[in-house]
Write an enzyme that holds these catalytic residues in place. Structure first.
Site, short mmCIF file in Angstrom:
data_model
loop_
_atom_site.label_atom_id
_atom_site.label_comp_id
_atom_site.label_asym_id
_atom_site.label_seq_id
_atom_site.Cartn_x
_atom_site.Cartn_y
_atom_site.Cartn_z
CG ASP A 195 -6.04 -2.82 1.34
OD1 ASP A 195 -5.98 -2.55 0.12
OD2 ASP A 195 -5.14 -2.53 2.14
CG ASN A 203 6.16 -4.66 -0.54
OD1 ASN A 203 6.39 -5.86 -0.51
ND2 ASN A 203 5.17 -4.14 -1.26
CG HIS A 208 9.26 -5.33 -3.73
ND1 HIS A 208 8.05 -4.68 -3.67
CD2 HIS A 208 10.20 -4.37 -3.88
CE1 HIS A 208 8.23 -3.38 -3.79
NE2 HIS A 208 9.53 -3.16 -3.91
CG ASP A 212 5.82 -10.85 -4.58
OD1 ASP A 212 5.00 -9.91 -4.61
OD2 ASP A 212 6.77 -10.97 -5.39
CD GLU A 238 -1.85 -2.67 -0.88
OE1 GLU A 238 -1.76 -1.61 -0.25
OE2 GLU A 238 -1.36 -2.84 -2.01
#
Length: 339
Positions: A195, A203, A208, A212, A238
């Site tokens: 994770d 973010n 965002h 990404d 994630e």
């Protein structure tokens, strides 16, 4: 047409080209030939099937090397003909040949290439087969277009669109089969869950798009360190998962540590801004030590991952227990100094 029925029953390109290689010798007796398919990148045409005794075309060539692909129509050349010969033709000109585009659903997929070794003595070699050839080309082109569409839809159903990794659905289906295979062969299997640490912060701070980018780079790092037999997946959000058939828990821990260090070394920028250090936490579980079913293994790996986060993040934790109703204890793999 028998060829059409056979091709409709094929579910993969290798199956289809196996059928073509066998059937064409029957439909087009006396002629050697190949089917070439244009790559997805459109910069290469590759041989996928061959039949007959003569090889008159290169196995790979650029699309502009074939007059049929340039012009979008049948191209014939041979003894006594003034038409130019395609650059992918390898024989010396005494044989006759035809290249026919395979076009369907508004797309040119490749070519059907046929060679007549005795074209000088058989000037009507193509005309006498013209009717059956049209049927073969249309049938083959439509079948290949349908297979390509089917493959595209399949990839969309099993791939995460953002990272290109397999999705959770595919991971669970494949890993359950792999687990049964390992059980039959008496081999181990490792599940690594990881994770990205503080992902929400990326973010919130950078947007965002930056988030990404982080996910894509972590995914690329996982692929870079994976073996062909490994299954790499975006598990959700994630969180990622890596399944290593045939690997021991120690090998899984070593792989997780190598990934942890590689992710930490990523230097990412977005719109001119440095995103800072990316870290990830890892949980490792193995068959049969930590469970014999897929749900048990992922649960054990998940709990180890949570404990890795609870103990400071940016580290690897190995599940130790396998009691179904207890949270497995964990062993932390120490981070190397200076990492």
């Amino acid at each position: 047409m028998k060829l059409g029925e056979l091709l409709q029953a094929c579910v993969t390109f290798p199956e289809a080209f196996s059928v073509v290689g066998t059937a064409m010798a029957e439909f087009l007796g006396g002629l050697s030939g190949t089917v070439h398919l244009t790559s997805a990148s459109r910069n290469l045409v590759e041989e996928m099937a061959h039949w007959g005794d003569v090889r008159s075309s290169a196995t790979q060539f650029a699309p502009e090397d074939c007059w049929a692909l340039r012009r979008g129509q049948e191209h014939v050349a041979g003894p006594g003909m003034l038409t130019p010969r395609c650059a992918h033709i390898t024989e010396n000109g005494k044989k006759g040949y035809v290249c026919m585009p395979l076009a369907a659903q508004g797309e040119t997929l490749g070519i059907l290439h046929l060679c007549e070794p005795n074209a000088a003595e058989k000037p009507q070699w193509l005309a006498e087969r013209q009717q059956i050839l049209r049927g073969v080309v249309d049938t083959l082109a439509l079948a290949l277009a349908n297979l390509r569409l089917r493959e595209t839809l399949r990839q969309q159903s099993i791939r995460d669109p953002n990272t290109g990794l397999f999705n959770r659905r595919y991971l669970e289906e494949t890993s359950s089969r792999e687990l049964r295979r390992m059980e039959r062969s008496g081999q181990p299997l490792v599940v690594i869950m990881l994770d990205v640490d503080h992902f929400k912060q990326f973010n919130d701070t950078f947007g965002h798009e930056a988030g990404d980018l982080v996910l894509k780079q972590v995914a690329a790092t996982l692929i870079e360190h994976a073996r062909d037999s490994d299954v790499v997946s975006r598990y959700g959000g994630e969180e990622f998962a890596l399944v290593m058939p045939g690997s021991s828990v120690q090998e899984g821990a070593e792989r997780a540590e190598a990934l942890r260090q590689a992710i930490r070394k990523l230097h990412l920028t977005h719109r001119g801004r440095t995103l800072g250090t990316v870290t990830a936490s890892f949980g490792v579980a193995a068959y049969p030590e930590h469970g014999v079913g897929w749900a048990e293994l992922t649960n054990a790996a998940d709990h180890a991952l949570y404990d890795a986060k609870g103990n400071g993040r940016d580290r690897v934790a190995i599940a130790l227990g396998n009691a179904p109703d207890e949270r497995p204890p964990i062993q932390l793999v120490p981070s190397p100094k200076g990492s």
